[in-house]
Structures are given as C-alpha cells and as structure tokens.
Enzyme design. Sequence first.
Site, PDB file in Angstrom:
ATOM      1  N   ARG A  47      16.629 116.609  21.212  1.00 28.49           N
ATOM      2  CA  ARG A  47      17.670 115.836  20.524  1.00 28.49           C
ATOM      3  C   ARG A  47      17.749 116.234  19.048  1.00 28.49           C
ATOM      4  NH1 ARG A  47      21.436 112.509  20.142  1.00 28.49           N
ATOM      5  NH2 ARG A  47      21.439 110.646  18.841  1.00 28.49           N
ATOM      6  N   HIS A  96      14.395 106.279  26.231  1.00 26.50           N
ATOM      7  CA  HIS A  96      14.098 107.648  25.787  1.00 26.50           C
ATOM      8  C   HIS A  96      13.644 108.531  26.932  1.00 26.50           C
ATOM      9  CE1 HIS A  96      13.714 105.168  22.146  1.00 26.50           C
ATOM     10  NE2 HIS A  96      14.335 106.173  21.593  1.00 26.50           N
ATOM     11  N   GLU A 110      11.699 103.226   9.197  1.00 23.76           N
ATOM     12  CA  GLU A 110      11.225 104.576   8.873  1.00 23.76           C
ATOM     13  C   GLU A 110      11.369 104.909   7.399  1.00 23.76           C
ATOM     14  OE1 GLU A 110      13.953 106.703  11.346  1.00 23.76           O
ATOM     15  OE2 GLU A 110      14.824 107.740   9.642  1.00 23.76           O
TER      16      GLU A 110
END
Length: 765
Positions: free
Chosen positions: A520, A699, A610
């Site tokens: 990805r 995922h 993040e």
Amino acid sequence: MVISSNLGFPRIGAKRELKKAVESYWKGNLSEAELQAEAKNLRKIHWHMQKDAGIDLIPSNDFSFYDHVLDTIALVGAVPERYDAPEGPVSLETYFAMARGQQTSEKDVTAMEMTKWFDTNYHFIVPELSSKTSFKLSSNKIVDEFVEAKELGIDTKPVLLGPVSFLLLAKSHEDGFDALSLLSKLLPVYTEVLKKLEAVGANWVQIDEPCLVLDQNADAITAYKDAYASLSKASSIKILLATYFDDMRENSAVAFGLPVAAVHIDLVRAPGQLDNALSQISGETILSLGVIDGRNIWRADLDQALASVEKAIAKLGSDRVIVGPSCSLLHSPVDLDSETELDEELTSWLAFAKQKLSEISAVANAGNGAKDEAFFANAQAAIQSKASSARVHNKAVKERTANITEDMKSRNSDYAIRAEIQRPILNLPLLPTTTIGSFPQTAEVRATRAKFRTGEISAQEYEKFLQEETVRTIRIQEELGLDVLVHGEYERTDMVEYFGEKLSGFAFTKFGWVQSYGSRCVKPPIIFGDVSRPEAMTVKWAEFSQANTKKHMKGMLTGPVTILQWSFVRNDQPESETCKQIGLAIRDEVVDLETAGIKIIQIDEAALREGLPLRRDNWAHYLDWSIEAFRVSASGVGDETQIHTHMCYSDFNDIISHIAKMDADVITIETSRSQMELLDAFVEFKYPNEIGPGVYDIHSPRVPSKQEMVNLLHKALEVLKPEQLWVNPDCGLKTRGWPEVKEALKLMTSAAQQVREELENKRAA
Ligand code: GLN
Ligand code: ZN
C-alpha cells in the site's frame, strides 16, 4: 575526505513497480521467480541511481517485499508458532502469511500486528516475542543482496535493524516478560550475520538503532552497551550506528561511547544535537551528519547544510565526517523528474529521493573543497522565491486563524445533553452498527477513474458510474442491516488527496508515492501555502446519498490533523499554524453538511496518534494544538448533530484522556488485531462518550468468525456501558474485496444482533 552516504532508498520504484509485482504475485498472476526478477531489477536501478549521483556509501538490504522489520523477524527466525513454518529459511509464503494472515482450506492464521514506524506513516510488522522465543539465522537476504550489488560492480553498505531496537519494538502477551532479556540469545545471530557479510567482502554495515532517540530506561542503555561491545568484536566490518527522527539527548553520551566506527545523527529534526555530538565524540569515531531531509520534499538549504558539515570538519577533520540524509529516503517519493505536470516555480522548490542524492553529493563535494557554485546558487534562489511568493501567503487566512475565539473551540452543550437531544432524532438501536466510510475500490472503480482521467469517458459518464456504485453500496448496506450508512467514498482516491484537491494552498504530484504498509502506497499532497476552502467539498455527494436511503447517512470528512500528518507540509511556519488553517476550512464544511440536512458527520482523525512526538515531554504541546484544531473543525454545529471521529492505530492507552477531550459524540477506533488491548485504558479511565472499538481487522483479507466478534464485544462490555458501544470494523474497507467484505459485515451485524439480544434478555430478567 568527506564521504557521502545514503541510509536507505525507496523500494517501491518510481512507478510503483514493486507494488504491482507483489500484488500480481498474491493474485497468482506472477510466479515467485518472476517476482524475484522484478525485485532484482528494481534494486539494480536504485543502486545505479545512487552510484551515478556520486554516493559513496550505498545501502543494500534496504529493499523489502513488505517491511524491513518483518525482514528482520525472518532474518533471526522469530516466526511465531501459529504459522507452523517448516525448518530452514523462512519461505515467501510464511513471510506473507505473517504480514497478511493466511486463509486456505488447511490453514487459518491471523496476521501479525502492524503499527506505525515511529512518527511516520510507514507501518511495520511488530515482532512477537516471549520467553520461549529462540533465534536462528533463517534468511540469507542481507548477504544475497550484498553479493548481488557486488556483481553489478557496486560495493554496498548492508543495512540492518539493530538488535536493541528490534527487541524494544517487539510485543509480548506474556505478563512480566521483558524482551531485552532475549538479547543474549539474539546477539549470536547478529554475530553470524556480520561474519557472513565479512566473508563476502562487506566493509561497512549500517545498524539502525532508532530507539536511541526515545526515552530509554537503564536496562535499554545497558543493552546497547552489551550489544555493541559484542558486535564490535564479531567482525572487522565498520559499523555505522544510525539514529534518526529526533534528538538523542541524554542517550547521545551512550551512543558516542559505543565501540562503533561511525554514528549517524538527524540534524534536520534536531539540528541542536550537532554541538552536543561534537563535544562527545571521541577517538577515531566518524560523525555521520543527516543534513538532507529524508521525510519531506522541500529542496534543501544547502548553505545551511554545508555550514554544519564545515563545523564538523573544523573539529574532526574531513576524514571523520560523512554527509547523508536525515533518515532513510524510504519516506520520500522517488523522482521529481517524473513530475511533468507541476509548474516550474513549484518544481524549483522541491527535491525527491533522487534529487536528494544530488544534494547529499553536492554538500559532500563542497566539504571536500569542490563546491558546485551554480548548484548552490540555484538552491538559494529557490528558497528565496518560495519565501516571497504570493501563492504562499494569504492575508485573509492569516487574519481568520489569528481570530479564533474560545467559543469556536467548544460545542454548545456537554455530551450528556447532546446525547439526550440526539437520541430521539437518530432513533438508533443499542449497539448501532456502522462502517468507517469507504467500500471496496474495485478494479472496475479504478479502471473507470482511469478512463475518465485519460478522457476516454466524459465527466458525466464518470459521475453516473460513481452514483450507481454509491447507490449499489447503499442497497448492500441496507440488506446487511447496518444502522448508520456511508456512501462508500468512490469519488475519492484517497481521504487526504480528495480534500487537498479542493482546498487552496495544496499541490499534487503524479507519481509522488510513498510506502505506507506492504504494497500500500500513499501519495501525500504538498501543502505549500495558506489553506482555505473556496467552496463546499462533499455536500453534493452527501445530499445525493442521503436522498437514496431512509437510514442515516454519515457525512464523511478528513480532519485537520490527519490532512496535516498525511501531507508534505510547508516548513516555513509551525505545523500548528497550518493545522489551524485546515481546521477552519473543515469547520465550514461541517456546517454546510449540517445545513444540507446531514445529521451524523464523521471527521476522521486517523493520524492523530502517529503525530505524537517521540519524546513524552513534547506530547502536551502537540496534543494541545492538534486537539484544538479538531475541536475548531467540529464545533460549528448544533447539539442535535452527532459528530463522529475515527482513528487508526490501537495504542491509545496513554492518551485516552486527551482523546476524550476531542469531545466527539462517537469515536470509532482500531483494535481488533491487538485483541482490544485498547480497552485496558477504560478500566482506569471512564470514557464519557460513545465508542466503537473495531471488531473486524480490515488490513487482512481474512474473514473473522461471528464468535470472534461476539467475544470482542463481550470484552468491550466489561469496561463500557451498552449505551456507549458501537459495532464497526477497524477502518475503511477500500483495500478489500467485495466477497470478503459482505461476508464479514454479515457476520458483524449478526454478532451485534446476538449481543443486543443477550443484553435485552438480561434487562428483561
Ligand atoms: N473514512 C476513511 C475510510 O473509510 C477512513 C480511513 C482511515 O482511517 N485510514 O477509508
Ligand atoms: Zn482507520
């Protein structure tokens, strides 16, 4: 002589060749040999590119089919038991099973956990260790790739994740287990690797210990000392110990005390650490200066870079100085030369990985007295042109951000009051089911978009196709019995790009891809100027989709922090300022959606976690401005409008009270791969609003069983009230295929129904 060096090059290829090859292999359209050939070809191109740019220390083993931490897991043979891997080298099948899970007639194993690599948007596979883990050299990749380069006439510096960081990044499900206790078992494998590299002629090895920029306890410090005392004796290869992403601060004394040939420091993120390094470095140790930004796309200030290099030369002599990027160029797009559609002015402000190589070389050459004056003058001219450009500065935007009031940062009433107002309007069942926004972006969706882009179909035809897909997806959700619907996001290629294209101050590349996880890739927009919203961005689609169903349709927006985190951001003002500007633009959109009759609006803040600084003492400042920007975006609406937010990344336990301060009515959050570890946070902290901890890992193509999801819901109900709990997947479904999505969502709604009935029966009893 000053040496030029690179810490790592993007693997994906200038045109995402690796992604395409790996995905064909997964689909069975490419054999393993064909995949290997494609990989070999890419490595060759990248090595030559670096050599041609004049880089002396060219990395190898920076290539990966999925992730370099997973490669390290394979290298040291730390394959978890559930993969039932045969003895001997880790096969590609086992490798991809660890990355993505595997579901065949004989096997059904989940993927390993994935998490973000420090504060980047790159995800790594988290090593799973326990006191029973044993290590054994199980991959020859690092040696093979060194030899492969050598056969091409290129002497490389193999790159390896350091043993201490490897252990510190690992996870264990065993109480009281400390991964560092495995160090003495791990070091022999590293020793063996160094010996093998020595045998094939390696002079240098780069060992990355990025954890040295984090807060480290005494045990970790001891581990570094033990590890490098032992590895320095393993071979005569020179070790370049690489740190990046932040300042080593107190750990720098430790790093410079280790018996290694060279230490790399990141002078882009932490320019202040140069003086410290120069005072601590001793003996013959070489200092590697990360002066070219490996994580952003702006052309470097070469004068400034050279000043640092000259300062180091003055103290150490040129033989003890290396010039390199701040960190691996993995986080940069590959080649600006592919961008034929960017205007000249903007192009002159940028440098991608390939251009950064030239910058590194130019600075190293200048350090050696061979300064290319024209190259330096050009770089300076580009910086001047950006600083004074009218495209960058917008007075109205600056005034509006300067005038944000306290009022604009809060909803009218508290959550408890809002919830009472929303309940009769929304009329949702207990444990409402929903999804996160996107539905599969099938080959057909992508092909149709491509046709539209090349002019093969008209704008009207494309629009009609998108509408049909949207309506089809609405019907599917209705059939599945989902309570709150989404429109599927077919009109968006990417959740940030879509908004960036509609906002002022953004620019887009054609091939500016960077790896996010596995195959990805993302193509971050470039925020070069003040941000504003010329017109509504999503209202048309929201109205269209709401008109096509009686159920509630979520308005779907990307939040300011995520737009910021997933873009290449201008470096001439604090990020907090840019974030505020985006917050105001999103606020206007939220208000427009409410006016259009949308009752539930989701503002995704997938990337909020993040962005958290690597050092704890910097957290408070970041959380202040980021949460404020979110609140500005969410607080323009009335109490009756339900605001959702969504976050990826499950590790929220230490910031859960801040998440609560975002004051979204509902938050959906990723948790399933970590078995709802997130919920540990709710034992102590009573989360006040509603929350949907993901029950289905998107995922991986694996379809979870109904019972797994029921179990996760039971687990959630141990710490949450039924009224608080929503049922949803971990994240958007765009990367998945329809068959698995339908199956998984059917099981999910039925899991919700089962638990709902259990709760109602309990209440009745
Ligand atoms: N709404 C987005 C989607 O469903 C959210 C994606 C994300 O969190 N990364 O695709
Ligand atoms: Zn997500």
